[in-house]
Design a protein around this motif. Sequence first.
Motif, PDB file in Angstrom:
ATOM      1  N   MET A  57     -13.529  16.414 -21.072  1.00 47.89           N
ATOM      2  CA  MET A  57     -14.118  15.189 -20.502  1.00 47.89           C
ATOM      3  C   MET A  57     -13.018  14.494 -19.703  1.00 47.89           C
ATOM      4  SD  MET A  57     -16.542  12.349 -21.558  1.00 47.89           S
ATOM      5  CE  MET A  57     -16.220  11.636 -23.097  1.00 47.89           C
ATOM      6  N   THR A  58     -13.286  14.256 -18.431  1.00 45.96           N
ATOM      7  CA  THR A  58     -12.280  13.636 -17.553  1.00 45.96           C
ATOM      8  C   THR A  58     -12.841  12.397 -16.882  1.00 45.96           C
ATOM      9  OG1 THR A  58     -11.189  15.746 -17.159  1.00 45.96           O
ATOM     10  CG2 THR A  58     -10.799  14.033 -15.527  1.00 45.96           C
ATOM     11  N   SER A  59     -12.083  11.300 -16.984  1.00 49.75           N
ATOM     12  CA  SER A  59     -12.403  10.093 -16.214  1.00 49.75           C
ATOM     13  C   SER A  59     -11.366   9.959 -15.120  1.00 49.75           C
ATOM     14  CB  SER A  59     -12.306   8.845 -17.086  1.00 49.75           C
ATOM     15  OG  SER A  59     -13.351   8.840 -18.003  1.00 49.75           O
ATOM     16  N   SER A  67      -0.382   2.847   1.722  1.00 46.11           N
ATOM     17  CA  SER A  67      -0.112   3.912   2.692  1.00 46.11           C
ATOM     18  C   SER A  67      -0.775   5.203   2.233  1.00 46.11           C
ATOM     19  CB  SER A  67       1.395   4.119   2.820  1.00 46.11           C
ATOM     20  OG  SER A  67       1.835   4.924   1.754  1.00 46.11           O
ATOM     21  N   SER A  68      -1.009   6.099   3.216  1.00 46.78           N
ATOM     22  CA  SER A  68      -1.688   7.351   2.889  1.00 46.78           C
ATOM     23  C   SER A  68      -0.771   8.542   3.137  1.00 46.78           C
ATOM     24  CB  SER A  68      -2.948   7.488   3.742  1.00 46.78           C
ATOM     25  OG  SER A  68      -3.802   6.417   3.511  1.00 46.78           O
ATOM     26  N   HIS A  69       0.522   8.363   2.770  1.00 47.21           N
ATOM     27  CA  HIS A  69       1.467   9.453   3.061  1.00 47.21           C
ATOM     28  C   HIS A  69       1.484  10.542   1.995  1.00 47.21           C
ATOM     29  CE1 HIS A  69       2.832   7.696   6.630  1.00 47.21           C
ATOM     30  NE2 HIS A  69       3.375   6.634   6.058  1.00 47.21           N
ATOM     31  N   ASP A  70       1.409  10.104   0.732  1.00 49.09           N
ATOM     32  CA  ASP A  70       1.582  11.079  -0.364  1.00 49.09           C
ATOM     33  C   ASP A  70       0.437  10.989  -1.358  1.00 49.09           C
ATOM     34  OD1 ASP A  70       4.216  12.057   0.284  1.00 49.09           O
ATOM     35  OD2 ASP A  70       4.884   9.999  -0.168  1.00 49.09           O
ATOM     36  N   PHE A  71       0.365  12.015  -2.202  1.00 46.46           N
ATOM     37  CA  PHE A  71      -0.565  11.933  -3.334  1.00 46.46           C
ATOM     38  C   PHE A  71       0.061  11.024  -4.371  1.00 46.46           C
ATOM     39  CE2 PHE A  71      -1.142  16.392  -1.811  1.00 46.46           C
ATOM     40  CZ  PHE A  71      -2.388  16.195  -1.260  1.00 46.46           C
ATOM     41  N   SER A  72      -0.764  10.243  -5.040  1.00 48.49           N
ATOM     42  CA  SER A  72      -0.254   9.367  -6.085  1.00 48.49           C
ATOM     43  C   SER A  72      -1.222   9.447  -7.268  1.00 48.49           C
ATOM     44  CB  SER A  72      -0.183   7.951  -5.507  1.00 48.49           C
ATOM     45  OG  SER A  72       0.022   7.034  -6.536  1.00 48.49           O
ATOM     46  N   PHE A  73      -0.728   9.908  -8.404  1.00 51.47           N
ATOM     47  CA  PHE A  73      -1.624  10.058  -9.569  1.00 51.47           C
ATOM     48  C   PHE A  73      -0.819  10.105 -10.855  1.00 51.47           C
ATOM     49  CE2 PHE A  73      -0.619  14.480 -10.520  1.00 51.47           C
ATOM     50  CZ  PHE A  73      -0.129  14.941  -9.310  1.00 51.47           C
ATOM     51  N   GLU A  74      -1.472   9.784 -11.937  1.00 52.45           N
ATOM     52  CA  GLU A  74      -0.878  10.010 -13.256  1.00 52.45           C
ATOM     53  C   GLU A  74      -1.900  10.718 -14.139  1.00 52.45           C
ATOM     54  OE1 GLU A  74      -0.215   5.959 -15.151  1.00 52.45           O
ATOM     55  OE2 GLU A  74      -0.778   5.456 -13.088  1.00 52.45           O
ATOM     56  N   VAL A  75      -1.384  11.447 -15.120  1.00 49.43           N
ATOM     57  CA  VAL A  75      -2.270  12.231 -15.982  1.00 49.43           C
ATOM     58  C   VAL A  75      -2.114  11.765 -17.419  1.00 49.43           C
ATOM     59  CG1 VAL A  75      -2.976  14.556 -16.645  1.00 49.43           C
ATOM     60  CG2 VAL A  75      -1.779  14.217 -14.488  1.00 49.43           C
ATOM     61  N   ILE A  76      -3.249  11.533 -18.066  1.00 46.87           N
ATOM     62  CA  ILE A  76      -3.235  11.124 -19.473  1.00 46.87           C
ATOM     63  C   ILE A  76      -4.078  12.123 -20.263  1.00 46.87           C
ATOM     64  CG2 ILE A  76      -3.945   9.287 -21.074  1.00 46.87           C
ATOM     65  CD1 ILE A  76      -3.413   7.345 -18.717  1.00 46.87           C
ATOM     66  N   LEU A  77      -3.470  12.724 -21.276  1.00 42.78           N
ATOM     67  CA  LEU A  77      -4.201  13.656 -22.140  1.00 42.78           C
ATOM     68  C   LEU A  77      -4.262  13.051 -23.536  1.00 42.78           C
ATOM     69  CD1 LEU A  77      -5.464  16.526 -22.700  1.00 42.78           C
ATOM     70  CD2 LEU A  77      -3.161  17.249 -23.295  1.00 42.78           C
ATOM     71  N   GLY A  79      -4.990  10.204 -24.521  1.00 41.73           N
ATOM     72  CA  GLY A  79      -4.414   8.868 -24.590  1.00 41.73           C
ATOM     73  C   GLY A  79      -2.917   8.796 -24.315  1.00 41.73           C
ATOM     74  N   GLU A  80      -2.278   9.963 -24.079  1.00 37.76           N
ATOM     75  CA  GLU A  80      -0.834   9.920 -23.825  1.00 37.76           C
ATOM     76  C   GLU A  80      -0.489  10.485 -22.466  1.00 37.76           C
ATOM     77  OE1 GLU A  80       1.652  11.516 -26.940  1.00 37.76           O
ATOM     78  OE2 GLU A  80       0.375  10.526 -28.438  1.00 37.76           O
ATOM     79  N   ILE A 110      -5.903  10.104 -14.033  1.00 37.39           N
ATOM     80  CA  ILE A 110      -6.740  11.201 -14.548  1.00 37.39           C
ATOM     81  C   ILE A 110      -6.632  11.155 -16.067  1.00 37.39           C
ATOM     82  CG2 ILE A 110      -7.094  13.709 -14.534  1.00 37.39           C
ATOM     83  CD1 ILE A 110      -5.316  13.688 -11.900  1.00 37.39           C
ATOM     84  N   ASP A 111      -7.695  10.722 -16.701  1.00 34.58           N
ATOM     85  CA  ASP A 111      -7.674  10.528 -18.151  1.00 34.58           C
ATOM     86  C   ASP A 111      -8.569  11.600 -18.771  1.00 34.58           C
ATOM     87  OD1 ASP A 111      -7.670   9.596 -20.698  1.00 34.58           O
ATOM     88  OD2 ASP A 111      -8.119   7.515 -20.170  1.00 34.58           O
ATOM     89  N   THR A 112      -7.953  12.498 -19.535  1.00 31.83           N
ATOM     90  CA  THR A 112      -8.700  13.701 -19.919  1.00 31.83           C
ATOM     91  C   THR A 112      -8.555  14.023 -21.403  1.00 31.83           C
ATOM     92  OG1 THR A 112      -9.051  15.981 -19.185  1.00 31.83           O
ATOM     93  CG2 THR A 112      -6.792  15.262 -19.241  1.00 31.83           C
TER      94      THR A 112
END
Length: 360
Positions: A57-59, A67-77, A79-80, A110-112
Amino acid sequence: MTEHNFISKAYSKTLERGKVTWESPSNIALVKYWGKKKHQIPENPSISFTLNECKTMTSLTFTKKESSHDFSFEVILDGEKKDDFKPKIQTFFERIESFSPFLKDFHFVIDTKNTFPHSSGIASSASGMSALALCLMSIEKELGSEMSEEFFNQKASFLSRLGSGSACRSVEGDLIVWGKHKQITNSSDLYGVKYPFEVHENFKNYQDTILLVDKGEKQVSSTVGHNLMHGHPFAEERFNQAHDNLSKLIHIFKEGDLNSFIKIVESEALTLHAMMMTSMPYFILMKPNTLEIINKIWRFRRETNLHICFTLDAGANVHILYPEKEAAQILEFIKSELVAFCQNEQYICDRIGFGAKKIN
Ligand code: PMV
């Protein structure tokens, strides 16, 4: 359909922020995909049962950035924060950017979480990548892209494939074909499609009990394994065999011929592992308990004539497949004779499922 059909047209809406959630299942191949060309194009067609209980399950929370230069994201599995997943997602975003051009406009969280135990040896790439691809498709829709449900699923499968090949078979159910096959006219190397022909009652609600034999990290990744099919001495024959096996399954599914089904499915599993053992360098992913279980299944089948069989993916765990009407006796056998061979006696009772779901 070509890749060009999946390039987004200009979006009609702008979004500041939002959140979408999808739940997507894993799948188990009956005819295996092993060997690929560039951009995760398979060397041979494969077919799989979509699973029901093993899911991710991914939210995906998105916020417009300056700016739209780079990808920006974090990943949480669970809750961590999980930074070691980032390189795989970075590669995925790079591969799909031309098809989902909004990616650099947002910061993503990305909360998964998975329903199956973490590092159980069950690959979460199929369910995980398809869940993420579906979230991205929902954003594309919110940005004003007009599309049919069929196209939505096709493109979600297409994007999933670029994350992890077999993930393209997880978007829908219950039987999915991926890779061009001459008898399956709508089949494609680019995405998975629903198996289009008649399927006998015997295969409805087919059961899959997954025995967790070894939960350790695989010594050889699928990526390395696929690449070892380049220049493999038996590669061409293997790819032809996969085409033939899929042809044979068409008749088997129609007639409900369980004995012939078993022969193909078990042969496919052992051939997959035979390819690993005859690669250069060679490797073995089965464990002693994998073989103990296989031998016990064969003996039980001989003694009872029940239609139990096994398949394997790229690891030591065993998927036990059987028809619903024989479930009571077979499950009894699994519990009394096979669970002892699992790590910490862990196993998962699953069955055929019908694909991913959007969660509101
Ligand atoms: O999707 P990948 O690149 O992890 O490859 C998976 C390959 C097998 O699971 C071994 C077979 C298959 O068709 O799912």
